[in-house]
Write a protein that holds these residues in place. Sequence first.
Motif, short mmCIF file in Angstrom:
data_model
loop_
_atom_site.label_atom_id
_atom_site.label_comp_id
_atom_site.label_asym_id
_atom_site.label_seq_id
_atom_site.Cartn_x
_atom_site.Cartn_y
_atom_site.Cartn_z
N ARG A 397 0.83 -1.21 0.00
CA ARG A 397 0.00 0.00 0.00
C ARG A 397 0.87 1.27 0.00
N ALA A 401 0.96 4.14 -2.84
CA ALA A 401 0.71 5.54 -2.49
C ALA A 401 1.85 6.43 -2.98
N THR A 405 1.68 9.63 -5.38
CA THR A 405 2.24 10.92 -4.97
C THR A 405 3.30 11.39 -5.96
N GLU A 414 -0.72 16.49 -9.47
CA GLU A 414 -0.96 15.11 -9.08
C GLU A 414 -2.17 14.58 -9.84
N ARG A 499 -7.64 8.03 -4.65
CA ARG A 499 -6.77 7.69 -3.51
C ARG A 499 -7.65 7.31 -2.33
N ARG A 500 -7.07 6.52 -1.43
CA ARG A 500 -7.79 6.09 -0.24
C ARG A 500 -8.38 7.29 0.49
N GLN A 501 -9.67 7.17 0.81
CA GLN A 501 -10.41 8.17 1.59
C GLN A 501 -10.85 9.39 0.78
N TYR A 502 -10.54 9.40 -0.52
CA TYR A 502 -10.99 10.50 -1.36
C TYR A 502 -12.29 10.12 -2.06
#
Lengths: 520, 520
Positions: A397, A401, A405, A414, A499-502
């Motif tokens: 993970r 990420a 990035t 990005e 992306r995670r949590q977006y």
Amino acid sequence: MGDNIKQINIWQDKAASAAARRDASLAKVEPKLEGIPDVLPLSSQELPKSVLTPRELQITEKYSVTELLKTNCLTELLWDQAIARAKQLDALPEPKGAFFGLPISTKEHHGMVGENVVTSASYAAWVDKEHGSNLLYDILYSEGCVFFARTTQPQTIMHLETSSNVYGRTVNPYNRDLTPGGSSGGESALVGMRGSLLGVGGDIGGSVRCPSAHVGIYGFKPTAKRISVFGQRANMAGKETILSTPGPMTVERDALELFMKVVVAAEPWRIDPSITAKAWTPYRFTKPLKIAVQWWDGIVQLHPPMRRALEEAVAACKKAGFEVVDWNCESLGHDEAWDIISGLYWPDGGEEVMNLMNETGEPILPLTKFIIEEQPSVKKMTVQELWEICARRDAYRARYAKAWTDTAANGEREVDVILCPPSFGAAAPHEQSRYWGYTSQWNLLDYPAVVFPVTTVDPAKDVKDPNYVPKNEQDRFVYEMYSPEKYVNAPVSLQIVGRRQYDEKVLAALVEIERAMGRP
Amino acid sequence: MGDNIKQINIWQDKAASAAARRDASLAKVEPKLEGIPDVLPLSSQELPKSVLTPRELQITEKYSVTELLKTNCLTELLWDQAIARAKQLDALPEPKGAFFGLPISTKEHHGMVGENVVTSASYAAWVDKEHGSNLLYDILYSEGCVFFARTTQPQTIMHLETSSNVYGRTVNPYNRDLTPGGSSGGESALVGMRGSLLGVGGDIGGSVRCPSAHVGIYGFKPTAKRISVFGQRANMAGKETILSTPGPMTVERDALELFMKVVVAAEPWRIDPSITAKAWTPYRFTKPLKIAVQWWDGIVQLHPPMRRALEEAVAACKKAGFEVVDWNCESLGHDEAWDIISGLYWPDGGEEVMNLMNETGEPILPLTKFIIEEQPSVKKMTVQELWEICARRDAYRARYAKAWTDTAANGEREVDVILCPPSFGAAAPHEQSRYWGYTSQWNLLDYPAVVFPVTTVDPAKDVKDPNYVPKNEQDRFVYEMYSPEKYVNAPVSLQIVGRRQYDEKVLAALVEIERAMGRP
């Protein structure tokens, strides 16, 4: 087999009991449905018109309850309960709740509000076993919805198709020879023919997105812990190596965000404290999107219609002025991701679910064998081995990420979202869904992802390349599965990943990309 | 023991190597420190005045580097590195970063920025083992801080004291006969005598809060996954049953929020995707606080000074117009919480850390035996047993969340925070820290919690009740530990606890409560 006759009777009796419950619930429909042909057509899309009255059809075009679907997508029709609930709502002095009066269908293993609820999760052993509501459904109910149908899931709830000894096989409403996907394939079959406008599935390897994609509806897998699974019936309670999440499946794009907004606004973390305490904050792009396109995953090539869908969407994005770059997966090890996640699914080597099935002697279905017995990384682990694979997961993970990035290195912007296939192709023929990588990748990473309809298979356009040389055995299996005539009219969908949590950003990107494709 | 002579030499050689490294680092101090008395006074608080020059004292009253603390709190002084860093910062055209030039001390096992870093985590086996930086320290560094000292932690980093075969025993700067707490006890000893103004500890059972409380400084344990542990050296990599979190320890209240704000603003989730992607949003109360007071935890009664501290704070809160209710723990099973969390600490029965210690033959210290061998719930688990205890954990968390939510039943306001002791009393005499319940409770629940200084032990006020009848064996152990003269001048602190993920609210409540106590 001789020694198992008593056991075999157990599962058969159980399955008969579940079928009787379902049939009794369907028999409640009034006026009675007549005119179902003995030999069913390949597509179920026209069936409602031959069975329903004009008045019913008029209604179902808006909020359909197409009960006798013959896709075999229901475990139970909640006729009495839905009528009673509708009357209760009608009796209120004024409408109350964000989902006031809205019929919602649900995946059976989640449970159900009300009295005398039984929930089998498609295990023969659990047929007739009591199991009530869950936090998510309590929230939906408190917002005024009408639960009216419960839908099928496959054995172990871990196939990308929907077949079990308890409920049999669910088929695709566009083509009976194709799967509706899974594990939320009862939902996709039902919503895919507008038998429901909004349903709830669950996703740990693609189980919302794969079925939604296979019937051309919208399906959203949020980041885990945005929506609660608190109260669901599931195996391996306490397992946290890889998490499932519920998600909405719907005919209407904007219903996804409405669902998320309402569910998060209820502050479920006050009841299930594992849920992320974060308001739902709709995202608005202020610049043209920057999209990374995943043309393939480095393992299995796309079938021609999926490739075309991606090309068409990318062309529309470019035309709309979006910045489009490639997402090169080859260096990111999607094969390693599968190796990790398939091990994480069954840290006990599948022992618990095997024991549960063996209790009644129900047959272990081929796709169950595929996901448990045929995956090299599945084994009964010690705690130390569990830590090792979790550490590998975390390292993977972090590596992914960093890759994301790094798209902003050198002063560039990005990447906002990845546009990618939700599968190698359209809905597969039955028993052929043996490649999960296009969805499970985002479960391992816990990235939010949404699928949306793009096109349908067109034999004239989507010809097979006879000269393609498969890159590996999985690729060969998938390549050989395709021939255009098998898939006529099958929906083809795409996937948007953030992306995670977006989560909010993913749904905002969906709006932008669909607008680019001419869907305001 | 005869067979172990070779092994014993291993750990002794390793410890000697660590001591040599530490002593060499301390020898760099210029001008040389002279005048340390051979027989040390009970309190170290006046020592700096007898050793430092007037100019140094003038400096250390603001930002002290009191190197030779004789609390034995350092694993290494970063003299050369700090000087070089300060020069580098001085050479910049203008100050840059939220922590520009600020000296920060750190717990050794976290690692350290720079070249040739070794990190032992207080294991003899890991002495001289290379281990570099972590995400949190990279963030602090990029904000311009000067790392100048690394501090001790106990064997296994799982005592509420600070003693190891590698670094020996760290003592409380207020009283050498008392512990500075643990496991971040090197930090608390250093910060407690203003040898550092801001340090970083870590907390999985009280390891930031207990040591902070024992020296009368501020210490904050945020909700897990607000601050990253990415890159730290730790045992049992991949374990996720119960999570540790770094946290700031400081002489100044407002530094806590500054620390959190800066660290979260760096968006650590872009590198460590397990971190909660949520901005730091300072909380402002618009109504008088509603505080629930936990007068005891249903298991172990408070020593008189802790009881008095709580009474004084509650009186101030009431005077300020806050709503004050009782938090009745008896029905909430804090004993069950301990049973669960102590099992979660060592799902392998402690095998990995025991093996690590046995590698060099280093003695297993009494508090290590206490936390591993003497806890009934510690066992080598199968994966199924691990799932069971995780399911118990989740059920317990849900039950506690419901209790909190229920404070708003009957139309009342929900409790904002719980005000409670961080321990049964002031810093314990060495080897007596065998009751974790007042801090570990909030680790099991993953609730954010801050400790702050309230008073000091006063033998005249804090008399022992000779008629108290202990309620159980743990209560008896704690009761018998107290006699006022042991604790003269020892700081007494309190703890403020919020719901999971309400970190900002906890720090806002700290400000309100301290204001009520006359501390603007």
